[in-house]
Scaffold this active site. Structure first.
Site, short mmCIF file in Angstrom:
data_model
loop_
_atom_site.label_atom_id
_atom_site.label_comp_id
_atom_site.label_asym_id
_atom_site.label_seq_id
_atom_site.Cartn_x
_atom_site.Cartn_y
_atom_site.Cartn_z
N ASP A 59 0.78 -1.12 -0.13
CA ASP A 59 0.09 -0.05 0.02
C ASP A 59 0.85 1.41 -0.08
O ASP A 59 1.67 1.75 0.99
CB ASP A 59 -0.90 -0.04 1.26
N HIS A 60 0.70 1.98 -1.29
CA HIS A 60 1.88 3.14 -1.14
C HIS A 60 1.56 4.23 -0.22
O HIS A 60 2.24 5.34 -0.10
CB HIS A 60 1.74 3.75 -2.43
#
Length: 489
Positions: A459-460
């Site tokens: 998850d950026h």
């Protein structure tokens, strides 16, 4: 005086609101013990057996196999307070949990029983179902609606009864001392034919659509389980048999129609979770090839060190899981979740490691609790236990939820790489391809080494590429040089 108590589909936890009846474990007229499993249901999380908190004689069942019931809908009624069935319909009208302390455990949630072994099931003869003759003019009275639930059934939500036509056979008194003819024949037929080894409601539906008797189908699954392919082969074989005395007709074959499969149960839950992950998580993937030759040699040495007395063998998946827990201790950003409403990243204190497991019912992700406190041998034993439970369809909802990081070993399918979808609401997933011999530059020379591709989808929002790359590089270093792990053990 016997009382007839109604047992409703209990609150199954984890936000589940409905379940599908897969298989009844008792018949009308059976004597059941307290907390004996009476029905097997399939939820969006798992397949579970539902125990009845009352002991007595089953007087009615509600819902056919394959029917979907909401939480709080009636499952069955039990006559308690006597070893013999009641002679009339629910004369007392008492609700479940009222005045039956000796016959009830008070447990209404799935998996919450006394732990005592279930009593051997015995059947009450149909002739004894009505011990007291009734007047010929009297008509069977319906079972009164139960009173408001008591504290013993507080977790169960209120729901409307199922329609009368959806109810199963019910013991009803009449002028004679036997069941009504339709019910008696149904019971006799069930006793004569026995249960069918079918789990999937879709298999039953497919057989009903084609008028196929499942009792004449040989199952090729585990323990004779009838699979969908078995039904399809039987349907095809039946269609190829010409009718006796009928001349061959040259009628054109109808165009094949598209098959529609309901997205529910485990498949529906997987579809919803993956769709939500794609909608909400801005994911990115990085990958690296690693020389796993030393890891495989270390595993062989571990398993050979103590001989047969050393216990179960340590698997490659267990070693990779232990490497993951060490990497998460160094990069805690990836053991977190995002609270979008509060706009906060929540870093989690412990590692509950999920691992993808393929079963006949679809993909499930069991969770190894407190993996950060376990060694490779302990993690491997827990993975083996949960995998077997998944294959048997015995995982509970609690064993399928609460993960903080997932390990996906797609190499077992013979593929090298993948870009997996994050298991929402987690922040990352490590993917492992197959380990196979490949040409590799080792110590300045070309050699054949055991090579594996590792991929990390993250998850950026919780971290940038530097953190994700550092995590993946540490994992690869541990795979190539297992001695690196000694620093954190």
């Amino acid at each position: 005086m016997a009382k007839v108590l109604e047992f409703k589909l209990p609150d199954l936890g984890e936000g589940l609101t409905e379940a599908e009846i897969v298989r009844w474990l008792v018949e009308v007229g059976d004597v059941v013990a307290v907390d004996q499993p009476v029905v097997e249901v399939e939820t969006a999380k798992a397949m579970v057996e539902v125990p009845c908190p009352y002991g007595g004689v089953v007087t009615a069942r509600f819902g056919e196999e394959g029917a979907e019931l909401p939480v709080g809908a009636p499952l069955l009624t039990v006559a308690v307070g006597s070893a013999e069935p009641v002679t009339g319909p629910a004369a007392s009208g008492e609700s479940a949990g009222g005045g039956a302390q000796d016959e009830s455990s008070g447990n209404v949630l799935v998996g919450y029983g006394t732990g005592a072994p279930a009593a051997r099931r015995r059947r009450v003869r149909p002739a004894a179902i009505s011990a007291t003759p009734a007047s010929p003019a009297s008509a069977p009275a319906p079972v009164p609606a139960p009173a408001p639930v008591s504290a013993a059934t507080a977790p169960v939500a209120t729901a409307a009864r199922v329609a009368p036509e959806a109810q199963a056979t019910t013991a009803v008194p009449g002028p004679s001392a036997a069941l009504v003819p339709a019910e008696a024949s149904a019971l006799s037929l069930a006793e004569a034919q026995g249960p069918v080894a079918v789990i999937s409601p879709l298999v039953r539906k497919l057989a009903r659509q084609h008028g196929l008797d499942l009792r004449h189908v040989a199952g090729t699954g585990r323990d004779g389980l009838i699979l969908r392919t078995d039904v399809e082969c039987a349907i095809k074989a039946a269609g190829e048999e010409p009718a006796a005395g009928a001349a061959p007709a040259a009628a054109p074959e109808p165009a094949p129609s598209a098959e529609r499969i309901p997205l529910r149960g485990v498949r529906g839950a997987v579809a919803e979770k993956l769709s939500r992950s794609r909608r909400e998580i801005p994911d990115a993937t990085c990958w690296v090839d690693a020389d796993a030759t030393e890891l495989m040699a270390a595993r062989a040495a571990m398993n050979a060190a103590g001989g047969s007395a050393a216990g179960p063998k340590v698997s490659v998946l267990a070693l990779l899981a232990r490497i993951c827990t060490a990497a998460l201790a160094r990069f805690p950003e990836l053991n977190s979740t995002v609270d979008a409403d509060a706009r906060e990243i929540v870093r989690l204190p412990g590692v509950h490691l999920g691992f993808a497991a393929q079963t006949e019912r679809g993909l499930v992700v069991p969770v190894v609790r407190d993996a950060h406190t376990r060694n490779a041998e302990s993690i491997g034993a827990e993975i083996a236990r949960l995998t077997q439970a998944a294959r048997d369809g015995k995982l509970t909802p609690a064993q399928l939820t609460g993960g903080t990081f997932t390990l996906n070993n797609y190499g077992v399918f013979g593929v090298d790489g993948s870009t997996p979808i994050i298991n929402h609401p987690e922040a990352a997933m490590l993917g492992v391809g197959r380990i196979m011999p490949k040409p590799w530059v080792y110590e300045g020379e070309l050699a054949v080494r055991q090579v594996v591709q590792l991929s990390l989808t993250f998850d950026h929002r919780v971290c940038d590429g530097g953190t994700a790359g550092g995590f993946l590089r540490y994992v690869a270093d541990c795979v190539e040089q297992p001695a690196v792990l000694l620093r954190t053990l």
